[in-house]
Design an enzyme around this catalytic site. Structure first.
Site, short mmCIF file in Angstrom:
data_model
loop_
_atom_site.label_atom_id
_atom_site.label_comp_id
_atom_site.label_asym_id
_atom_site.label_seq_id
_atom_site.Cartn_x
_atom_site.Cartn_y
_atom_site.Cartn_z
N ASP A 1 0.85 -1.18 0.00
CA ASP A 1 0.00 0.00 0.00
C ASP A 1 0.88 1.24 0.00
O ASP A 1 2.08 1.15 0.31
CB ASP A 1 -0.92 0.02 1.22
CG ASP A 1 -1.89 1.20 1.20
OD1 ASP A 1 -2.51 1.43 0.15
OD2 ASP A 1 -2.02 1.90 2.22
N SER A 2 0.27 2.39 -0.28
CA SER A 2 1.03 3.63 -0.28
C SER A 2 1.33 4.11 1.14
O SER A 2 2.12 5.04 1.32
CB SER A 2 0.24 4.72 -1.02
OG SER A 2 -0.98 4.97 -0.37
N CYS B 1 -4.10 -1.01 -2.30
CA CYS B 1 -4.07 0.41 -2.62
C CYS B 1 -4.93 0.60 -3.86
O CYS B 1 -4.66 -0.02 -4.90
CB CYS B 1 -2.64 0.87 -2.90
SG CYS B 1 -2.49 2.58 -3.50
N GLU C 1 -2.73 9.74 7.57
CA GLU C 1 -1.29 9.50 7.73
C GLU C 1 -0.67 10.36 8.83
O GLU C 1 0.32 9.98 9.44
CB GLU C 1 -0.57 9.77 6.40
CG GLU C 1 -0.81 8.74 5.32
CD GLU C 1 -0.07 7.43 5.54
OE1 GLU C 1 0.98 7.44 6.19
OE2 GLU C 1 -0.57 6.39 5.07
N CYS D 1 -10.59 3.85 -1.08
CA CYS D 1 -9.20 3.99 -0.67
C CYS D 1 -9.07 3.22 0.63
O CYS D 1 -9.92 3.37 1.53
CB CYS D 1 -8.84 5.46 -0.47
SG CYS D 1 -7.20 5.72 0.26
N HIS E 1 -7.19 3.59 3.04
CA HIS E 1 -7.01 4.43 4.23
C HIS E 1 -8.35 4.76 4.90
O HIS E 1 -8.43 4.88 6.12
CB HIS E 1 -6.33 5.75 3.85
CG HIS E 1 -4.86 5.67 3.65
ND1 HIS E 1 -4.29 5.07 2.56
CD2 HIS E 1 -3.83 6.13 4.41
CE1 HIS E 1 -2.97 5.17 2.64
NE2 HIS E 1 -2.66 5.81 3.75
#
Length: 267
Positions: free
Chosen positions: A9-10, A72, A151, A184, A186
């Site tokens: 994943d990013s 991702c 993040e 997403c 996240h």
């Protein structure tokens, strides 16, 4: 069969997928790599995303992984087919599973998708939904503020709710929307906040559960299930960025207290 499954994943978002994979497949060994140093991918150029994704994949291939899960949505939208064509192992993205979950959930036939700018621009979810159900109605909106917020680790502050309310205001203009895809990985980290904002009429969906089902199906199809049913492996987590947000999330939210955590550098 005893080789690990790789998850990329990013950043920290893919922990939502890792957590579900670990829940559904407790005997499997997982190696996770989150490129937090260069996150978010959603606003980067396509060539950059392709390059960064391949760098993560090449790093995990050193561990002789038996399957790759792209946790991702941006990388799934832009690089999945390329990876499938060039890797000697099964590769799974998160978009098709998310689309299937939405088709099952919607009663009004109007599905909303939120994601990064790249994912929304690619129309990957719309294409996946239409392949399954050609008459589906879709509304897709980019939420570029979400990933930096998550993040940063500051998603419990009042400012976070204001950002979510502002980003999801469009829902109020579409009374027929009854299903929202978190496009997403996240976003499930703030799913409770998203659900509070959109209200009970909208079912909020993460692709993590359906992705777990797909991984399980492919393990059966390719006869790749872990052979040792007694041994339990804790995931190995690698990140290119700072460790503190990973440390907090893996322990406080995802019950991955015993997972190892290590900083790495990608070339």
């Amino acid at each position: 069969m005893e080789r690990p499954i790789g998850v990329i994943d990013s950043g920290v978002g893919g922990l939502t997928v890792l957590h579900e994979l670990k829940r559904q497949l407790p005997k499997e060994q997982f190696i996770y790599l989150g490129d937090t140093l260069r996150c978010p991918y959603g606003s980067k150029g396509e060539e950059e995303v392709i390059q960064y994704t391949w760098e993560m994949v090449n790093y995990l291939m050193k561990f002789d992984i038996k399957m790759l899960v792209i946790a991702c949505n941006t990388a799934t939208a832009l690089v999945l087919e390329q990876l499938k064509q060039n890797l000697p192992i099964p590769v799974i993205g998160v978009i098709e599973p998310g689309a299937r979950a939405a088709i099952k959930a919607t009663q009004s036939n109007h599905v909303a998708i939120i994601g990064t700018e790249n994912t929304i621009h690619s129309q990957a979810y719309e294409h996946a939904l239409i392949r399954i159900k050609p008459n589906i109605d879709t509304t897709a909106v980019a939420c570029p503020k979400f990933v930096p917020l998550i993040e940063s680790g500051n998603f419990v502050l009042e400012e976070a709710k204001e950002i979510v309310e502002e980003s999801l205001e469009f829902i109020n203009h579409y009374p027929t929307i009854d299903t929202l895809i978190l496009g997403c990985t996240h976003y499930p980290i703030i799913q409770s906040l998203i659900e509070e904002v959109v209200g009970p009429r909208v079912t909020v969906l993460s692709s993590a559960v359906e992705t777990g089902f797909e991984v399980s199906t492919l393990l059966t199809f390719y006869n790749l299930y872990h052979a040792n049913t007694e041994e339990i492996h804790e995931p190995a987590i690698f990140t290119t960025g700072k460790l503190h947000v990973f440390q907090r999330l893996k322990e406080d939210i995802f019950q991955l207290k015993n997972a190892s955590l290590k900083h790495i550098t990608l070339s």
